[in-house]
Design a protein around this motif. Structure first.
Motif, PDB file in Angstrom:
ATOM      1  N   ASP A   1      32.000   7.567 -44.983  1.00  0.00           N
ATOM      2  CA  ASP A   1      31.533   8.639 -44.088  1.00  0.00           C
ATOM      3  C   ASP A   1      30.857   8.051 -42.854  1.00  0.00           C
ATOM      4  O   ASP A   1      30.938   8.614 -41.757  1.00  0.00           O
ATOM      5  N   GLU A   2      30.199   6.919 -43.046  1.00  0.00           N
ATOM      6  CA  GLU A   2      29.521   6.241 -41.928  1.00  0.00           C
ATOM      7  C   GLU A   2      30.549   5.793 -40.875  1.00  0.00           C
ATOM      8  O   GLU A   2      30.348   5.974 -39.674  1.00  0.00           O
ATOM      9  N   LYS A   3      31.676   5.243 -41.337  1.00  0.00           N
ATOM     10  CA  LYS A   3      32.725   4.801 -40.400  1.00  0.00           C
ATOM     11  C   LYS A   3      33.378   5.997 -39.705  1.00  0.00           C
ATOM     12  O   LYS A   3      33.727   5.918 -38.523  1.00  0.00           O
ATOM     13  N   VAL A   4      33.529   7.089 -40.429  1.00  0.00           N
ATOM     14  CA  VAL A   4      34.110   8.308 -39.842  1.00  0.00           C
ATOM     15  C   VAL A   4      33.237   8.791 -38.675  1.00  0.00           C
ATOM     16  O   VAL A   4      33.722   9.150 -37.599  1.00  0.00           O
ATOM     17  N   LYS A   5      31.931   8.757 -38.897  1.00  0.00           N
ATOM     18  CA  LYS A   5      30.961   9.176 -37.872  1.00  0.00           C
ATOM     19  C   LYS A   5      31.075   8.258 -36.642  1.00  0.00           C
ATOM     20  O   LYS A   5      31.065   8.717 -35.499  1.00  0.00           O
ATOM     21  N   LEU A   6      31.209   6.963 -36.900  1.00  0.00           N
ATOM     22  CA  LEU A   6      31.356   5.984 -35.814  1.00  0.00           C
ATOM     23  C   LEU A   6      32.596   6.298 -34.970  1.00  0.00           C
ATOM     24  O   LEU A   6      32.559   6.240 -33.734  1.00  0.00           O
ATOM     25  N   LEU A   7      33.704   6.652 -35.637  1.00  0.00           N
ATOM     26  CA  LEU A   7      34.961   6.931 -34.930  1.00  0.00           C
ATOM     27  C   LEU A   7      34.803   8.096 -33.956  1.00  0.00           C
ATOM     28  O   LEU A   7      35.254   8.022 -32.812  1.00  0.00           O
ATOM     29  N   THR A   8      34.164   9.163 -34.404  1.00  0.00           N
ATOM     30  CA  THR A   8      34.065  10.349 -33.535  1.00  0.00           C
ATOM     31  C   THR A   8      32.918  10.227 -32.542  1.00  0.00           C
ATOM     32  O   THR A   8      33.045  10.608 -31.391  1.00  0.00           O
ATOM     33  N   GLU A   9      31.788   9.633 -32.979  1.00  0.00           N
ATOM     34  CA  GLU A   9      30.606   9.624 -32.107  1.00  0.00           C
ATOM     35  C   GLU A   9      30.602   8.475 -31.109  1.00  0.00           C
ATOM     36  O   GLU A   9      30.133   8.630 -29.991  1.00  0.00           O
ATOM     37  N   GLU A  10      31.086   7.306 -31.526  1.00  0.00           N
ATOM     38  CA  GLU A  10      31.027   6.155 -30.612  1.00  0.00           C
ATOM     39  C   GLU A  10      32.365   5.842 -29.949  1.00  0.00           C
ATOM     40  O   GLU A  10      32.418   5.505 -28.776  1.00  0.00           O
ATOM     41  N   TYR A  11      33.454   5.957 -30.720  1.00  0.00           N
ATOM     42  CA  TYR A  11      34.755   5.564 -30.198  1.00  0.00           C
ATOM     43  C   TYR A  11      35.546   6.720 -29.591  1.00  0.00           C
ATOM     44  O   TYR A  11      36.631   6.521 -29.057  1.00  0.00           O
ATOM     45  N   GLY A  12      35.028   7.935 -29.712  1.00  0.00           N
ATOM     46  CA  GLY A  12      35.652   9.069 -29.021  1.00  0.00           C
ATOM     47  C   GLY A  12      36.913   9.613 -29.660  1.00  0.00           C
ATOM     48  O   GLY A  12      37.691  10.318 -29.001  1.00  0.00           O
ATOM     49  N   PHE A  13      37.155   9.321 -30.947  1.00  0.00           N
ATOM     50  CA  PHE A  13      38.287   9.945 -31.646  1.00  0.00           C
ATOM     51  C   PHE A  13      38.041  11.458 -31.704  1.00  0.00           C
ATOM     52  O   PHE A  13      36.900  11.901 -31.832  1.00  0.00           O
ATOM     53  N   ASP A  14      39.107  12.237 -31.612  1.00  0.00           N
ATOM     54  CA  ASP A  14      38.960  13.701 -31.668  1.00  0.00           C
ATOM     55  C   ASP A  14      38.662  14.176 -33.083  1.00  0.00           C
ATOM     56  O   ASP A  14      37.998  15.197 -33.275  1.00  0.00           O
ATOM     57  N   ALA A  15      39.181  13.462 -34.074  1.00  0.00           N
ATOM     58  CA  ALA A  15      38.955  13.828 -35.469  1.00  0.00           C
ATOM     59  C   ALA A  15      39.087  12.571 -36.318  1.00  0.00           C
ATOM     60  O   ALA A  15      39.779  11.618 -35.932  1.00  0.00           O
ATOM     61  N   ALA A  16      38.386  12.563 -37.450  1.00  0.00           N
ATOM     62  CA  ALA A  16      38.485  11.423 -38.369  1.00  0.00           C
ATOM     63  C   ALA A  16      38.154  11.921 -39.766  1.00  0.00           C
ATOM     64  O   ALA A  16      37.484  12.941 -39.929  1.00  0.00           O
ATOM     65  N   PHE A  17      38.670  11.210 -40.774  1.00  0.00           N
ATOM     66  CA  PHE A  17      38.376  11.604 -42.151  1.00  0.00           C
ATOM     67  C   PHE A  17      38.258  10.371 -43.044  1.00  0.00           C
ATOM     68  O   PHE A  17      38.763   9.294 -42.710  1.00  0.00           O
ATOM     69  N   ASN A  18      37.545  10.554 -44.149  1.00  0.00           N
ATOM     70  CA  ASN A  18      37.369   9.517 -45.155  1.00  0.00           C
ATOM     71  C   ASN A  18      38.498   9.667 -46.182  1.00  0.00           C
ATOM     72  O   ASN A  18      38.549  10.663 -46.899  1.00  0.00           O
ATOM     73  N   TYR A  19      39.387   8.693 -46.239  1.00  0.00           N
ATOM     74  CA  TYR A  19      40.567   8.829 -47.112  1.00  0.00           C
ATOM     75  C   TYR A  19      40.194   8.871 -48.594  1.00  0.00           C
ATOM     76  O   TYR A  19      41.007   9.253 -49.433  1.00  0.00           O
ATOM     77  N   LYS A  20      38.938   8.498 -48.899  1.00  0.00           N
ATOM     78  CA  LYS A  20      38.511   8.537 -50.305  1.00  0.00           C
ATOM     79  C   LYS A  20      38.091   9.961 -50.719  1.00  0.00           C
ATOM     80  O   LYS A  20      37.844  10.225 -51.884  1.00  0.00           O
ATOM     81  N   ASN A  21      38.001  10.862 -49.733  1.00  0.00           N
ATOM     82  CA  ASN A  21      37.508  12.222 -50.022  1.00  0.00           C
ATOM     83  C   ASN A  21      38.591  13.211 -50.441  1.00  0.00           C
ATOM     84  O   ASN A  21      38.289  14.384 -50.631  1.00  0.00           O
ATOM     85  N   GLY A  22      39.845  12.773 -50.532  1.00  0.00           N
ATOM     86  CA  GLY A  22      40.903  13.704 -50.930  1.00  0.00           C
ATOM     87  C   GLY A  22      42.249  13.166 -50.484  1.00  0.00           C
ATOM     88  O   GLY A  22      42.316  12.154 -49.790  1.00  0.00           O
TER      89      GLY A  22
END
Length: 339
Positions: free
Chosen positions: A186-207
């Motif tokens: 979840d921490e990496k997902v947050k990094l993708l959207t908040e710092e790297y500007g991805f429009d969406a991201a998800f944790n593949y371990k969540n489903g």
């Protein structure tokens, strides 16, 4: 020529071929003699070396695009360091160079395999990542291999890694309509959207990846940059629009598998959707090197492109850094720093 040289330096050797996940006892840190460089060579004190997922494949004794590591010999890989002795025209003591003899404190490098780098444009470690092989992999894989064009929707797996994080940002800079990333926390997902500007991201371990991707890209995807393989590739094929393109860069999901892994079960969709799945090796794209460094250095200076490094200090921790990389403990490029 040089100042007084040390008598010896340490280097990592592969001592056994790993079966499945590598273990610490498959490696040994050994002393090696340091000698003045022969004609046409430079002696380099390594400051940073790179550990990369592809190195896992080189630990197997199988025919591949790069020869396997030899047992009881020093391993190699990208490194950047300072010339401490030169017996080659065009190189002087104090020059900083990029070369391929990592995993050791001192390297005797043939001059034709050393490239001078400028520490004033970017930190020296950046030449192992964002301005090095990983950055060029992202650049060539997205723009050349996947034929990215403005307005494409792009999905990147392993998106918080050194290559993936650059792919997503480069796509945004060049006008992607939507960029989606998957990562393992979840921490990496947050990094993708908040710092790297991805429009969406998800944790593949969540489903299931296919469900999470469909939700993140309701209008489908045009480009998939694959660092993972397996379930991710199957999900991408399912979400592809007609004429979708995939760059198959890595399949880290199966690097340590001891049994054959199932291929995507929906490969038949390649036909109706007229998909293109293309493997890539960065070595095929050296002709883009100059253009890449120029353009990416500009993006770094303007702040448009951000990068992270996970730095592990000390050569004695080199194998731990590599094993951590395989477990996904890095954010961005994994670097071993020798100070």
């Amino acid at each position: 020529m040089s100042a007084a040289l040390p008598a010896s330096g340490r280097e990592w050797h592969l001592t056994a071929r790993p079966h499945g996940w590598p273990k610490a006892e498959d490696f040994a840190l050994r002393e090696a003699e340091v000698a003045a460089p022969a004609e046409g060579r430079v002696l380099v004190r390594n400051l940073h070396f790179s550990v990369d997922p592809y190195m896992r494949g080189r630990m197997n004794d199988v025919k591949s695009y790069t020869p396997p590591f030899k047992l009881d010999h020093p391993m190699d890989g990208g490194a950047v360091g300072e010339v401490v002795a030169s017996n080659a025209e065009g190189f002087e003591v104090g020059d900083h160079v990029l070369h391929g003899l990592g995993w050791r404190e001192y390297a005797s490098v043939p001059a034709q395999h050393a490239v001078k780098v400028d520490g004033s444009i970017a930190p020296l470690s950046a030449y192992l990542g964002v301005l090095g092989m990983t950055g060029l992999t992202a650049y060539a894989g997205l723009f050349d291999v996947a034929s990215f064009k403005e307005g494409d929707a792009v999905f990147v797996s392993g998106a918080a890694g050194a290559v993936g994080s650059q792919v997503g940002q480069m796509a945004k800079i060049r006008g992607a309509s939507r960029v989606i990333g998957s990562a393992g926390s979840d921490e990496k997902v947050k990094l993708l959207t908040e710092e790297y500007g991805f429009d969406a991201a998800f944790n593949y371990k969540n489903g299931p990846v296919a469900e999470q991707l469909r939700e993140a890209a309701p209008d489908g995807i045009d480009v998939y940059f694959d660092n993972v393989g397996g379930e991710h590739l199957e999900a991408a094929i399912s979400s592809f629009n007609v004429h979708g393109r995939a760059t198959i860069c890595g399949m880290i999901a199966q690097y340590n598998a001891t049994e054959p892994t199932p291929a995507p079960r929906n490969l038949a969709l390649v036909i109706g959707k007229r998909l293109r799945l293309q493997g890539m090796l960065v070595a095929d794209h050296q002709d883009l090197q100059q253009q890449f460094v120029q353009e990416v250095a500009g993006w770094l200076n303007s702040g448009e492109l951000k990068y992270r490094e996970t730095v592990v200090e000390g050569i004695e921790n080199g194998v731990d850094a590599f094993l951590g990389l395989l477990r996904g403990e890095n954010t961005g490029k994994m670097i071993v720093s020798l100070g």
